[in-house]
Write a protein that holds these residues in place. Structure first.
Motif, PDB file in Angstrom:
ATOM      1  N   SER A  45       5.690  -4.338  -0.424  1.00  0.00           N
ATOM      2  CA  SER A  45       4.498  -4.090  -1.244  1.00  0.00           C
ATOM      3  C   SER A  45       4.635  -2.798  -2.032  1.00  0.00           C
ATOM      4  CB  SER A  45       3.267  -4.010  -0.329  1.00  0.00           C
ATOM      5  OG  SER A  45       2.085  -4.063  -1.109  1.00  0.00           O
ATOM      6  N   ASP A  46       3.886  -2.717  -3.124  1.00  0.00           N
ATOM      7  CA  ASP A  46       3.763  -1.472  -3.883  1.00  0.00           C
ATOM      8  C   ASP A  46       5.128  -0.869  -4.223  1.00  0.00           C
ATOM      9  OD1 ASP A  46       0.631  -0.604  -3.799  1.00  0.00           O
ATOM     10  OD2 ASP A  46       1.193  -1.746  -2.019  1.00  0.00           O
ATOM     11  N   THR A  47       5.836  -1.571  -5.109  1.00  0.00           N
ATOM     12  CA  THR A  47       7.172  -1.096  -5.490  1.00  0.00           C
ATOM     13  C   THR A  47       7.108  -0.065  -6.626  1.00  0.00           C
ATOM     14  OG1 THR A  47       7.344  -3.026  -6.934  1.00  0.00           O
ATOM     15  CG2 THR A  47       8.335  -3.207  -4.759  1.00  0.00           C
ATOM     16  N   HIS A  48       6.064  -0.168  -7.477  1.00  0.00           N
ATOM     17  CA  HIS A  48       5.809   0.820  -8.545  1.00  0.00           C
ATOM     18  C   HIS A  48       7.058   1.174  -9.354  1.00  0.00           C
ATOM     19  CE1 HIS A  48       1.602   1.539  -7.582  1.00  0.00           C
ATOM     20  NE2 HIS A  48       1.929   1.488  -6.304  1.00  0.00           N
ATOM     21  N   ILE A  49       7.691   0.136  -9.903  1.00  0.00           N
ATOM     22  CA  ILE A  49       8.919   0.353 -10.687  1.00  0.00           C
ATOM     23  C   ILE A  49       8.577   0.743 -12.123  1.00  0.00           C
ATOM     24  CG2 ILE A  49      11.007  -0.769 -11.568  1.00  0.00           C
ATOM     25  CD1 ILE A  49      10.993  -0.308  -8.504  1.00  0.00           C
ATOM     26  N   GLY A  88       2.124  -6.986  -4.667  1.00  0.00           N
ATOM     27  CA  GLY A  88       1.386  -6.305  -5.734  1.00  0.00           C
ATOM     28  C   GLY A  88       1.760  -4.867  -6.004  1.00  0.00           C
ATOM     29  N   ASP A  89       1.268  -4.359  -7.151  1.00  0.00           N
ATOM     30  CA  ASP A  89       1.679  -3.065  -7.690  1.00  0.00           C
ATOM     31  C   ASP A  89       3.194  -3.026  -7.839  1.00  0.00           C
ATOM     32  OD1 ASP A  89      -0.893  -2.228  -8.020  1.00  0.00           O
ATOM     33  OD2 ASP A  89      -0.781  -0.514  -6.657  1.00  0.00           O
ATOM     34  N   ILE A  90       3.651  -3.989  -8.594  1.00  0.00           N
ATOM     35  CA  ILE A  90       5.086  -4.090  -8.878  1.00  0.00           C
ATOM     36  C   ILE A  90       5.464  -2.980  -9.848  1.00  0.00           C
ATOM     37  CG2 ILE A  90       6.850  -5.633  -9.838  1.00  0.00           C
ATOM     38  CD1 ILE A  90       4.448  -7.827  -9.259  1.00  0.00           C
ATOM     39  N   ASN A 123      -3.449  -3.733  -9.014  1.00  0.00           N
ATOM     40  CA  ASN A 123      -4.199  -3.067 -10.085  1.00  0.00           C
ATOM     41  C   ASN A 123      -3.305  -2.309 -11.060  1.00  0.00           C
ATOM     42  OD1 ASN A 123      -4.164  -1.691  -7.425  1.00  0.00           O
ATOM     43  ND2 ASN A 123      -4.694   0.089  -8.669  1.00  0.00           N
ATOM     44  N   HIS A 124      -2.061  -2.022 -10.669  1.00  0.00           N
ATOM     45  CA  HIS A 124      -1.148  -1.347 -11.598  1.00  0.00           C
ATOM     46  C   HIS A 124      -0.259  -2.324 -12.366  1.00  0.00           C
ATOM     47  CE1 HIS A 124      -2.359   2.668 -10.518  1.00  0.00           C
ATOM     48  NE2 HIS A 124      -2.196   2.405  -9.227  1.00  0.00           N
ATOM     49  N   ASP A 125      -0.580  -3.614 -12.251  1.00  0.00           N
ATOM     50  CA  ASP A 125       0.198  -4.629 -12.969  1.00  0.00           C
ATOM     51  C   ASP A 125      -0.528  -5.114 -14.213  1.00  0.00           C
ATOM     52  OD1 ASP A 125       2.567  -4.918 -11.361  1.00  0.00           O
ATOM     53  OD2 ASP A 125       1.238  -5.640  -9.770  1.00  0.00           O
ATOM     54  N   ALA A 200      -3.229 -10.720  -0.377  1.00  0.00           N
ATOM     55  CA  ALA A 200      -3.617 -10.240  -1.705  1.00  0.00           C
ATOM     56  C   ALA A 200      -3.329  -8.745  -1.734  1.00  0.00           C
ATOM     57  CB  ALA A 200      -5.091 -10.507  -1.979  1.00  0.00           C
ATOM     58  N   HIS A 201      -3.262  -8.187  -2.933  1.00  0.00           N
ATOM     59  CA  HIS A 201      -2.882  -6.776  -3.022  1.00  0.00           C
ATOM     60  C   HIS A 201      -3.927  -5.828  -2.433  1.00  0.00           C
ATOM     61  CE1 HIS A 201      -1.196  -3.073  -4.474  1.00  0.00           C
ATOM     62  NE2 HIS A 201      -2.347  -2.775  -5.032  1.00  0.00           N
ATOM     63  N   HIS A 202      -5.197  -6.081  -2.737  1.00  0.00           N
ATOM     64  CA  HIS A 202      -6.230  -5.091  -2.406  1.00  0.00           C
ATOM     65  C   HIS A 202      -6.675  -5.140  -0.944  1.00  0.00           C
ATOM     66  CE1 HIS A 202      -6.542  -4.775  -6.794  1.00  0.00           C
ATOM     67  NE2 HIS A 202      -7.062  -3.577  -6.562  1.00  0.00           N
ATOM     68  N   GLY A 239      -1.733  -4.729   0.487  1.00  0.00           N
ATOM     69  CA  GLY A 239      -0.984  -3.498   0.217  1.00  0.00           C
ATOM     70  C   GLY A 239      -2.009  -2.459  -0.222  1.00  0.00           C
ATOM     71  N   HIS A 240      -1.751  -1.812  -1.384  1.00  0.00           N
ATOM     72  CA  HIS A 240      -2.715  -0.964  -2.083  1.00  0.00           C
ATOM     73  C   HIS A 240      -2.950   0.401  -1.435  1.00  0.00           C
ATOM     74  CE1 HIS A 240      -5.727  -0.260  -5.116  1.00  0.00           C
ATOM     75  NE2 HIS A 240      -6.739  -0.234  -4.283  1.00  0.00           N
ATOM     76  N   SER A 241      -3.127   0.438  -0.114  1.00  0.00           N
ATOM     77  CA  SER A 241      -3.439   1.710   0.529  1.00  0.00           C
ATOM     78  C   SER A 241      -2.168   2.507   0.870  1.00  0.00           C
ATOM     79  CB  SER A 241      -4.277   1.482   1.789  1.00  0.00           C
ATOM     80  OG  SER A 241      -3.728   0.436   2.542  1.00  0.00           O
ATOM     81  N   HIS A 242      -0.990   1.860   0.756  1.00  0.00           N
ATOM     82  CA  HIS A 242       0.275   2.525   1.086  1.00  0.00           C
ATOM     83  C   HIS A 242       0.264   3.034   2.534  1.00  0.00           C
ATOM     84  CE1 HIS A 242       1.705   3.364  -3.319  1.00  0.00           C
ATOM     85  NE2 HIS A 242       0.844   2.367  -3.303  1.00  0.00           N
ATOM     86  N   VAL A 243      -0.399   2.314   3.395  1.00  0.00           N
ATOM     87  CA  VAL A 243      -0.487   2.713   4.808  1.00  0.00           C
ATOM     88  C   VAL A 243      -0.231   1.489   5.687  1.00  0.00           C
ATOM     89  CG1 VAL A 243      -2.008   3.576   6.646  1.00  0.00           C
ATOM     90  CG2 VAL A 243      -2.159   4.554   4.344  1.00  0.00           C
TER      91      VAL A 243
END
Ligand SMILES: [Zn+2]
Length: 306
Positions: A45-49, A88-90, A123-125, A200-202, A239-243
């Protein structure tokens, strides 16, 4: 083992013998469908590329390198996973075309290994840019207009991948929407006999914050009420919370995945989850990018609660 698999195994074995006799070096990891563990799922999750592969955030995290490490680990798994899910948050911030071009390049090892890969959006996609850059990853015959959803039917559980990307200016929150909830209800009802895991992402958020805003899923109450009524639903994964976190609620497990990109607190695990479905639950083995992380290699076994 069913006949189909045993035939594949036999064919693989005979082919292996023939190739060995011919002195051909084997690559058993990618050789045969029988190498796939039908219960193994790689959860990312949350790869933020970013478009710039050298982009660093929070002083230390180079996201592209993190994703390369995770990709390498997943592609080397033996046996191979039946599914790889990126929740999510690719993209780095707002889903720029260049972000997804970078993602496409970084996914090459998955393609070469022919691993079944699927994404949810965060949300960052940006849905349009994702679809343009990665058309092969867009679900076919998408049943919910304007959203990307799919069901993955595995041996011991069905995975329902939802789309919570619903840009609300100035907030990081997300929403599924009525049409998606309606589709999910009917998709769950059509598969009532097997355990269901909803992704889901959130993260879930039952009420708005003091300013009336949502940073999590704005239609949590509608979703949760519907899931609670359907006993086959065993877990919600976000994902989303990075925790990395699990908690029970209403006889279901809520599972927060660690981010692959970066953490917000230095003690939080950055990495991915090697999940294994069981008859009565799921085992989640924590894979930290830093092998010295105290949680690296630990397995959390969750038993289905209903
Ligand atoms: Zn994120």
């Amino acid at each position: 083992m069913n006949n189909h698999l045993s035939n594949i195994s036999r064919r693989c074995f005979i082919r292996s013998l023939a190739l060995s006799a011919a002195g051909v070096a084997l690559r058993p990891r990618h050789a045969c469908a029988a190498d796939v563990d039908p219960d193994r799922i790689a959860l990312v999750s949350d790869t933020h590329i970013a478009a710039d592969l050298d982009k660093i955030v929070r002083q230390i995290w180079k996201m592209a390198d993190n994703f390369k490490s995770v990709t390498g680990e997943i592609c080397a798994l033996e046996p191979r996973p039946a599914a790889v899910v990126v929740n999510g948050d690719i993209a780095l911030q707002d889903g720029q075309p260049g972000d997804y071009r970078s993602v496409a390049g970084l996914l090459e090892p998955f393609r070469a290994a022919k691993l079944p890969l699927c994404f949810t959006l965060g949300n960052h996609d940006n849905r349009e840019e994702f679809c343009k850059a990665l058309p092969a990853l867009v679900p076919k015959d998408n049943p919910v207009e304007g959203k990307l959803v799919r069901v993955i039917e595995l041996k011991r559980a069905n995975l329902f991948l939802l789309d919570s990307l619903d840009p609300m200016p100035g907030t990081p929150g997300g929403k599924l929407g009525e049409a998606q909830l309606k589709w999910l209800a009917s998709a769950l009802d059509a598969r009532a006999k097997k355990p269901a895991i909803v992704l889901a992402h959130h993260n879930l958020q039952w009420a708005p914050d003091a300013k009336g805003r949502y940073s999590g899923l704005a239609d949590t109450a509608a979703l949760w009420g519907m899931l609670r009524e359907r006993k086959q639903v065993k877990a919600y994964v976000h994902g989303h919370s990075h925790v990395w976190k699990t908690e029970p609620r209403d006889e279901m497990h809520i599972i927060g995945l660690p981010a692959t990109a970066y953490n917000f607190k230095k003690e939080e695990l950055v990495g991915w989850m090697d999940a294994k479905l069981k008859d009565d639950g799921i085992a989640l083995t924590q894979r930290a990018l830093d092998p010295a992380h105290p949680k690296h290699g630990q397995t959390t076994a969750l038993t289905w609660l209903r």
